[in-house]
Write a protein that holds these residues in place. Structure first.
Motif, PDB file in Angstrom:
ATOM      1  N   SER A  70       0.959  -1.083   0.141  1.00 20.59           N
ATOM      2  CA  SER A  70      -0.085   0.012   0.000  1.00 20.59           C
ATOM      3  C   SER A  70       1.011   1.016  -0.120  1.00 20.59           C
ATOM      4  CB  SER A  70      -1.124  -0.103   1.301  1.00 20.59           C
ATOM      5  OG  SER A  70      -0.129   0.218   2.406  1.00 20.59           O
ATOM      6  N   GLY A  71       0.276   2.539  -0.225  1.00 20.24           N
ATOM      7  CA  GLY A  71       1.091   3.560  -0.050  1.00 20.24           C
ATOM      8  C   GLY A  71       1.307   3.894   1.346  1.00 20.24           C
ATOM      9  N   THR A  72       0.402   3.464   2.300  1.00 20.96           N
ATOM     10  CA  THR A  72       0.811   3.667   3.542  1.00 20.96           C
ATOM     11  C   THR A  72       2.062   3.256   4.115  1.00 20.96           C
ATOM     12  OG1 THR A  72      -1.758   4.038   4.035  1.00 20.96           O
ATOM     13  CG2 THR A  72      -0.147   3.388   5.925  1.00 20.96           C
ATOM     14  N   SER A  96      -4.181  16.050   4.024  1.00 25.44           N
ATOM     15  CA  SER A  96      -3.728  15.070   3.184  1.00 25.44           C
ATOM     16  C   SER A  96      -4.682  14.014   3.651  1.00 25.44           C
ATOM     17  CB  SER A  96      -2.131  14.777   3.233  1.00 25.44           C
ATOM     18  OG  SER A  96      -1.603  13.767   2.738  1.00 25.44           O
ATOM     19  N   PHE A  97      -4.316  12.852   2.995  1.00 25.99           N
ATOM     20  CA  PHE A  97      -5.001  11.744   3.464  1.00 25.99           C
ATOM     21  C   PHE A  97      -4.010  11.666   4.741  1.00 25.99           C
ATOM     22  CE2 PHE A  97      -5.121   6.935   3.983  1.00 25.99           C
ATOM     23  CZ  PHE A  97      -6.372   6.874   4.213  1.00 25.99           C
ATOM     24  N   ALA A  99      -2.773   8.915   6.059  1.00 26.33           N
ATOM     25  CA  ALA A  99      -1.673   8.250   6.099  1.00 26.33           C
ATOM     26  C   ALA A  99      -0.144   8.941   6.059  1.00 26.33           C
ATOM     27  CB  ALA A  99      -1.616   7.381   4.811  1.00 26.33           C
ATOM     28  N   THR A 100      -0.299  10.190   5.425  1.00 27.61           N
ATOM     29  CA  THR A 100       0.832  11.038   5.396  1.00 27.61           C
ATOM     30  C   THR A 100       1.452  11.418   6.824  1.00 27.61           C
ATOM     31  OG1 THR A 100      -0.152  12.104   3.460  1.00 27.61           O
ATOM     32  CG2 THR A 100       1.984  13.276   4.495  1.00 27.61           C
ATOM     33  N   VAL A 142       3.130  16.839  -0.143  1.00 30.64           N
ATOM     34  CA  VAL A 142       2.139  16.135  -0.625  1.00 30.64           C
ATOM     35  C   VAL A 142       1.816  16.803  -1.982  1.00 30.64           C
ATOM     36  CG1 VAL A 142      -0.320  15.153  -0.844  1.00 30.64           C
ATOM     37  CG2 VAL A 142       0.972  14.944   1.303  1.00 30.64           C
ATOM     38  N   ASP A 168       5.425  12.670  -1.097  1.00 30.90           N
ATOM     39  CA  ASP A 168       4.061  11.756  -1.122  1.00 30.90           C
ATOM     40  C   ASP A 168       3.477  11.896  -2.442  1.00 30.90           C
ATOM     41  OD1 ASP A 168       1.445  10.917  -0.876  1.00 30.90           O
ATOM     42  OD2 ASP A 168       1.274  11.047   1.103  1.00 30.90           O
ATOM     43  N   ALA A 170       1.007  10.051  -3.972  1.00 30.66           N
ATOM     44  CA  ALA A 170       0.134   9.310  -3.919  1.00 30.66           C
ATOM     45  C   ALA A 170      -1.066   9.700  -5.097  1.00 30.66           C
ATOM     46  CB  ALA A 170      -0.539   8.867  -2.729  1.00 30.66           C
ATOM     47  N   HIS A 171      -1.010  11.199  -5.172  1.00 28.67           N
ATOM     48  CA  HIS A 171      -2.080  11.795  -6.329  1.00 28.67           C
ATOM     49  C   HIS A 171      -1.280  12.045  -7.489  1.00 28.67           C
ATOM     50  CE1 HIS A 171      -4.497  13.486  -2.571  1.00 28.67           C
ATOM     51  NE2 HIS A 171      -4.293  12.516  -2.782  1.00 28.67           N
ATOM     52  N   SER A 192       0.709   5.631  -4.298  1.00 25.23           N
ATOM     53  CA  SER A 192      -0.364   4.517  -3.969  1.00 25.23           C
ATOM     54  C   SER A 192      -0.966   4.071  -5.081  1.00 25.23           C
ATOM     55  CB  SER A 192      -1.238   5.223  -2.917  1.00 25.23           C
ATOM     56  OG  SER A 192      -2.408   4.566  -2.930  1.00 25.23           O
ATOM     57  N   GLN A 194      -4.105   2.317  -4.646  1.00 24.79           N
ATOM     58  CA  GLN A 194      -5.262   2.131  -3.927  1.00 24.79           C
ATOM     59  C   GLN A 194      -6.436   2.289  -4.933  1.00 24.79           C
ATOM     60  OE1 GLN A 194      -7.543   4.609  -2.925  1.00 24.79           O
ATOM     61  NE2 GLN A 194      -9.031   3.238  -2.229  1.00 24.79           N
ATOM     62  N   LYS A 197      -7.045   5.393  -6.988  1.00 28.68           N
ATOM     63  CA  LYS A 197      -5.978   6.223  -7.532  1.00 28.68           C
ATOM     64  C   LYS A 197      -5.620   6.178  -8.908  1.00 28.68           C
ATOM     65  CE  LYS A 197      -5.425   7.883  -3.535  1.00 28.68           C
ATOM     66  NZ  LYS A 197      -4.384   7.462  -2.304  1.00 28.68           N
ATOM     67  N   GLY A 204      -1.974  -1.407  -3.172  1.00 28.21           N
ATOM     68  CA  GLY A 204      -0.719  -1.397  -3.475  1.00 28.21           C
ATOM     69  C   GLY A 204       0.068   0.068  -3.339  1.00 28.21           C
TER      70      GLY A 204
HETATM   71  C1  LIG Z   1      -4.125   7.275  -0.841  1.00 29.17           C
HETATM   72  C2  LIG Z   1      -2.883   8.157  -0.173  1.00 29.17           C
HETATM   73  C3  LIG Z   1      -1.790   7.612   0.676  1.00 29.17           C
HETATM   74  C4  LIG Z   1      -1.770   6.007   1.233  1.00 29.17           C
HETATM   75  O1  LIG Z   1      -2.292   5.147   0.405  1.00 29.17           O
HETATM   76  P1  LIG Z   1      -2.958   3.781   0.349  1.00 29.17           P
HETATM   77  O2  LIG Z   1      -2.453   3.067  -0.642  1.00 29.17           O
HETATM   78  O3  LIG Z   1      -4.371   3.878   0.518  1.00 29.17           O
HETATM   79  O4  LIG Z   1      -2.547   3.207   1.836  1.00 29.17           O
HETATM   80  C5  LIG Z   1      -0.953   8.481   1.068  1.00 29.17           C
HETATM   81  N1  LIG Z   1      -0.927   9.681   1.010  1.00 29.17           N
HETATM   82  C6  LIG Z   1      -2.184  10.216   0.027  1.00 29.17           C
HETATM   83  C7  LIG Z   1      -2.037  11.611  -0.116  1.00 29.17           C
HETATM   84  C8  LIG Z   1      -2.994   9.533  -0.442  1.00 29.17           C
HETATM   85  O5  LIG Z   1      -3.998  10.151  -1.153  1.00 29.17           O
END
Ligand SMILES: *Cc1c(COP(=O)(O)O)cnc(C)c1O
Length: 404
Positions: A70-72, A96-97, A99-100, A142, A168, A170-171, A192, A194, A197, A204
């Protein structure tokens, strides 16, 4: 024609057709996934995963990629591989989400929440400078919505003080900063995959870097502390199992081939959408800094100025949704207001822009920009219709004094 009466009040909606579904398969994807399922190598660590790690990292201007679950987990792995732990502080944006910020707490360090810029929705480089302490070991900008954070200004602050930059991204699959791609510019970057995404394997993530030592450490930790060329049952680090499966890697390899075209399609459709809003007052879409030359438009945030537009954010969202456009309110609160941060060590700088965004901002999803330019223009038509129906009426004199 949808007429002027708002769908919310019983009028005809601007759009009744749904926007394209996401995620979606391309031609040939199923064959390649079924080939891997017909083999006996479904798990991580084989050719399929290695091939994906290599092309994804290369595409994003990095030498090494470590595909994970995962991204996390990619974020946690990055911080762990950088040796960040208790006593350390890591600077993160207030929006952010989660997880950051949670990744920082998970390695035992303290997140330091810094305000965003009101117009880019990215961490404010000026405020980063004010947040640095002698415990600061890293910062995690991010690239919000796929608009790159100002990495020139951020890396000036970071390199002056020996602080690592974990992007980060992820986007931001395929986003560019002056011709360099997201994730490959900082010390390392994470993505990420997910479900929602812009590249998806359901779940993933990946860590990319050009730092060989960091990559080796990350790879070992993600693979039960093993080392390349050493035995399967020889373990050298307090590692864990974060491996991505071959099935995910194959699916993602297919998507990477389409990524550039899809990013271009979204940018074309975004332009059409933004042009359609030219006459609408009191609505501002996310701005990109000059160096952010390719945006991914994973989500498109914007804000409503109640006085000029004629509606507050929540009424705006309800009215535009009723017209058939999947707009959503922004995060309900900045990250630091999540209950978890009442219990864990952190610092929060003043974040007026982040607080303001919770009240006046919204976002539009990627799907809206994955159809035709006309589909995207419909979203602008819906917003313009809501604006016409809501804007403050001009005031005319009602007594005889102005008659001439
Ligand atoms: C989705 C996301 C993550 C984490 O991703 P996961 O794969 O859902 O664990 C981290 N940072 C940001 C900004 C995200 O949008």
């Amino acid at each position: 024609m949808s007429g002027r009466k708002l769908a919310l009040n019983g009028g005809v909606a601007v759009r009744s057709a749904p926007y394209p579904p996401w995620p979606s398969l391309g031609p040939g994807d199923l064959d390649r996934v079924s080939d891997i399922l017909k083999s006996t190598h479904w798990g991580g660590g084989g050719e399929a995963v290695e091939a994906f790690e290599e092309i994804f990292a290369q595409y994003h201007d990095a030498s090494f990629g470590i595909a994970v679950s995962s991204g996390t987990m990619a974020l946690e792995l990055a911080l762990h591989a950088l040796g960040i732990g208790p006593e350390d502080e890591v600077i993160v944006p207030a929006h952010s989400f989660v997880a950051t910020a949670l990744a920082v707490s998970r390695v035992g360090a303290a997140p330091v929440f810094v305000d965003i810029e009101p117009d880019t929705y990215n961490i404010d480089p000026v405020r980063i400078g004010e947040a640095v302490s002698d415990r600061t070991r890293a910062m995690i900008p991010v690239h919000f919505g796929g608009v790159m954070a100002d990495l020139d200004r951020i890396s000036t602050v970071a390199s002056d003080r020996g602080i690592s930059v974990v992007e980060d991204a992820a986007h931001a699959h395929g986003a560019e900063w002056y011709g360099m791609r997201a994730g490959g510019i900082g010390t390392c970057g994470i993505f990420s995959f997910q479900n929602s995404k812009a590249m998806s394997a359901g779940e993933g993530g990946i860590l990319i870097t050009s730092d060989e030592t960091l990559a080796a450490r990350g790879r070992s930790v993600a693979n039960a502390g093993r080392l390349p060329e050493r035995g399967w049952f020889e373990h050298f680090e307090i590692g864990t199992n974060l491996r991505m499966t071959a099935v995910q890697a194959v699916l993602l390899g297919c998507q990477l081939e389409r990524l550039q075209d899809q990013v271009r399609l979204r940018e074309t459709n975004f332009r059409r959408f933004a042009d359609g809003l030219a006459e609408v007052e009191g609505l501002e879409l996310q701005r990109a800094p000059a160096g952010a030359i390719v945006q991914t438009r994973y989500i498109v945030p914007g804000r409503v100025d109640e006085k000029r537009f004629g509606l507050g954010r929540d009424e705006f969202v309800a009215a535009v949704q009723a017209e058939g456009v999947p707009v959503r309110p922004f995060y309900p609160h900045p990250l630091y207001a999540n209950p978890v941060f009442r219990q864990v060590r952190h610092r929060t700088l003043p974040c007026p822009a982040a607080e303001q965004a919770t009240r006046d901002s919204f976002w539009l999803p990627l799907r809206l920009f994955m159809g035709t330019p006309e589909d995207a223009a419909d979203a602008a038509r819906a917003i313009a219709k809501v604006h016409r129906a809501s804007r403050p009426r001009p005031a005319f004199p009602t007594n005889g004094s102005a008659a001439g």
